[in-house]
Design a protein around this motif. Structure first.
Motif, PDB file in Angstrom:
ATOM      1  N   GLU A 331       0.810  -1.286  -0.159  1.00 33.54           N
ATOM      2  CA  GLU A 331      -0.030  -0.122   0.037  1.00 33.54           C
ATOM      3  C   GLU A 331       0.801   1.198  -0.118  1.00 33.54           C
ATOM      4  N   ALA A 332       2.020   1.324   0.797  1.00 35.54           N
ATOM      5  CA  ALA A 332       3.083   2.181   0.587  1.00 35.54           C
ATOM      6  C   ALA A 332       3.472   2.559  -0.681  1.00 35.54           C
ATOM      7  N   PHE A 333       3.881   1.505  -1.317  1.00 37.66           N
ATOM      8  CA  PHE A 333       4.363   1.626  -2.723  1.00 37.66           C
ATOM      9  C   PHE A 333       3.354   2.125  -3.708  1.00 37.66           C
ATOM     10  N   ALA A 334       2.041   1.531  -3.611  1.00 37.91           N
ATOM     11  CA  ALA A 334       1.145   2.032  -4.377  1.00 37.91           C
ATOM     12  C   ALA A 334       0.723   3.574  -4.264  1.00 37.91           C
ATOM     13  N   ALA A 335       1.015   3.882  -3.137  1.00 34.64           N
ATOM     14  CA  ALA A 335       0.607   5.534  -2.706  1.00 34.64           C
ATOM     15  C   ALA A 335       1.520   6.080  -3.426  1.00 34.64           C
ATOM     16  N   PHE A 336       2.852   5.641  -3.336  1.00 30.10           N
ATOM     17  CA  PHE A 336       4.071   6.682  -4.198  1.00 30.10           C
ATOM     18  C   PHE A 336       3.614   6.709  -5.446  1.00 30.10           C
ATOM     19  N   PHE A 337       3.371   5.687  -6.087  1.00 30.31           N
ATOM     20  CA  PHE A 337       3.057   5.819  -7.577  1.00 30.31           C
ATOM     21  C   PHE A 337       1.511   6.257  -7.959  1.00 30.31           C
ATOM     22  N   ALA A 338       0.550   6.668  -7.065  1.00 36.11           N
ATOM     23  CA  ALA A 338      -0.541   7.043  -7.309  1.00 36.11           C
ATOM     24  C   ALA A 338      -0.641   8.701  -8.039  1.00 36.11           C
ATOM     25  N   ASN A 339       0.626   9.105  -7.930  1.00 32.18           N
ATOM     26  CA  ASN A 339       0.713  10.639  -8.644  1.00 32.18           C
ATOM     27  C   ASN A 339       0.950  10.526  -9.978  1.00 32.18           C
TER      28      ASN A 339
END
Length: 495
Positions: A331-339
């Motif tokens: 989830e932390a990785f996904a949040a980084f790539f959410a932008n």
């Protein structure tokens, strides 16, 4: 549930609600819950505006946190700051939950938000804790879902009640009132241990670490551990002059020391668990190191082990007979790539067949974060005598943002090879993503290729100065994830 209810969807939903309906003891919580039920009717959940109005029980007693749309598992206080203070400390409207002074209360609240968001039903948590004056108190915490648009759970109504349950004179403390756990961290893991402690609202307990002239070591707790629940934070990566063997032996001896001195329960918090890559015999008379390490921990009396992103989850679960908790940073990785731009097409790539399941699990999390389908690809990899080979490549990466996911970056050979294969097939951007950035001395050379746009790791291990200066490197903090696992472990032990 009756057969009629199983056949009728409306009745099924009704029975599910009745089965999970909480029953608060405190009258104020009961009033808030009844108001929530009255406003819900046939909606997925009532809206915040329907509950927060002058004279309502929810407005007087409760507080509301809204989901932050920019990042998963982040919550913003929108009303009821005074009511929230009893659980999470002094807080202001507009503050994020993660900034709360009472970290233990914040972690507990965040876990309930996650659970209520999944179930769509209100939950009542009952637990024992200590007041600011050090007295044992009984706490009821009600959390109910809210929906601003009538489609998604995007906010949470909470209400707290506490009362004293024991006095110093009687010395009668209910069985569910558990003393605050002790948290230790060796000097080599102090950087992470302090952040985990801060997330939990605890302080690290002191340890004596002594090295004798002949190289032998002695470690002992400087806080009394008899009858206490104890957590020990220690990574097992090489650190300075300490080898993997040194750190493993030191941790095992310390756990045995805790049990010798009467610790009721000991949990090893090992963000990076070494020796997990050798989990099967690939050559004649190969060792099974992962199984041996599991036996070591069990032999010294480890009650539970918490780790992040082990090499092979199935092998890890089969190796240990004591309780284990496995945490991921997806989830932390996904949040980084959410932008990433909405127009960008993305693919998650596994650098070998063995990691395909890991990449697929991350891909599913990323799809939810980006609200779009994510492609997948993988490479064939064979390693013999330190030489990596294999030419098979399956999947579409042309013109796409490629995220190559693995559990570890050590020498960088595997990642660099996968990045080159993606570059040759026309990838638009290439990101390397791994939970543990071990980064051996030669990794800087292997990962220097100009077609690698960024490298993403977590802070489970210390990143050396050589690699910390790489402008392409981003380090994601995971202390909150580890603290959440510790809180879950503590509450399950207390229950």
């Amino acid at each position: 549930m009756t057969m009629m209810a199983k056949l009728n969807k409306t009745l099924t939903r009704l029975f599910q609600r009745l089965d999970s309906a909480p029953s608060p003891v405190d009258e104020r919580l009961s009033a808030v819950l009844q108001e929530w039920l009255d406003r819900r009717q046939q909606l997925i959940a009532p809206s915040p505006k329907a509950l927060i109005f002058p004279g309502s029980s929810a407005a007087d007693q409760g507080f509301i946190f809204q989901r932050d749309p920019s990042a998963p598992r982040r919550y913003l206080l929108t009303s009821g700051a005074n009511s929230a203070e009893v659980l999470i400390g002094e807080v202001s409207t507009g503050d994020h939950l993660e900034t709360a002074r009472n970290r233990r209360g914040a972690v507990r609240l965040r876990r309930l938000f996650d659970l209520v968001g999944e179930t769509g039903e209100p939950i009542l948590a009952l637990f024992g804790t200590k007041s600011a004056e050090g007295k044992s108190v009984y706490v009821e915490l009600l959390v109910a879902p809210l929906s601003s648009n009538g489609k998604n759970i995007d906010a949470f109504l909470s209400c707290v009640s506490s009362r004293q349950v024991a006095s110093a004179a009687t010395k009668t403390v209910p069985h569910w009132i558990q003393p605050t756990p002790l948290l230790f961290a060796f000097e080599s893991s102090k950087h992470l241990g302090e952040r985990v402690a801060a997330e939990l609202g605890l302080s690290l307990s002191p340890i004596e670490e002594r090295v004798f002239e002949d190289g032998e070591e002695k470690t002992r707790p400087l806080a009394h551990v008899r009858g206490r629940e104890v957590y020990v934070v220690s990574g097992l990566e090489r650190s300075g002059s300490l080898s993997v063997h040194d750190r493993l032996c030191k941790l095992l001896f310390f756990i045995a020391t805790l049990k010798t001195n009467g610790a009721a329960r000991v949990t090893a918090v090992v963000p990076y668990l070494a020796y997990m890559r050798k989990d099967r015999q690939t050559k004649e008379q190969d060792p099974l190191n992962s199984a041996y390490v599991a036996r070591f921990f069990e032999t010294v009396g480890t009650d539970c082990l918490i780790t992040m992103e082990t090499h092979n989850l199935a092998a890890f679960q089969n190796a240990f007979r004591c309780h284990t908790m496995h945490v991921t940073a997806y989830e932390a990785f996904a949040a980084f790539f959410a932008n990433l731009p909405r127009s960008a097409k993305v693919s998650v790539v596994s650098p070998d067949l063995g990691g395909a399941k890991r990449a697929d699990m991350f891909r599913e999390v990323l799809e939810k974060a980006l609200h779009q389908p994510i492609g997948k690809a993988f490479l064939e990899k064979q390693r013999s005598q330190g030489v990596v080979s294999g030419d098979l490549f399956a999947g579409d990466v042309k013109g796409r943002v490629v995220i190559i996911l693995d559990d570890i970056i050590s020498s960088g050979t595997t990642m660099a090879r996968a990045a080159q294969a993606c570059a040759e097939r026309g990838a638009a951007q290439i990101w390397l993503c791994a939970t543990h950035g071990l980064f051996s001395k030669d990794a800087a050379v292997g990962l220097a290729a100009p077609f690698i746009d960024g490298i993403l790791v977590t802070d489970t291990v210390n990143i050396g100065e050589l690699h910390r200066g790489d402008k392409r490197l981003t380090v994601i903090p995971v202390a909150a994830l580890i603290a959440d696992a510790v809180a879950q472990c503590h509450e399950s032990a207390a229950g």
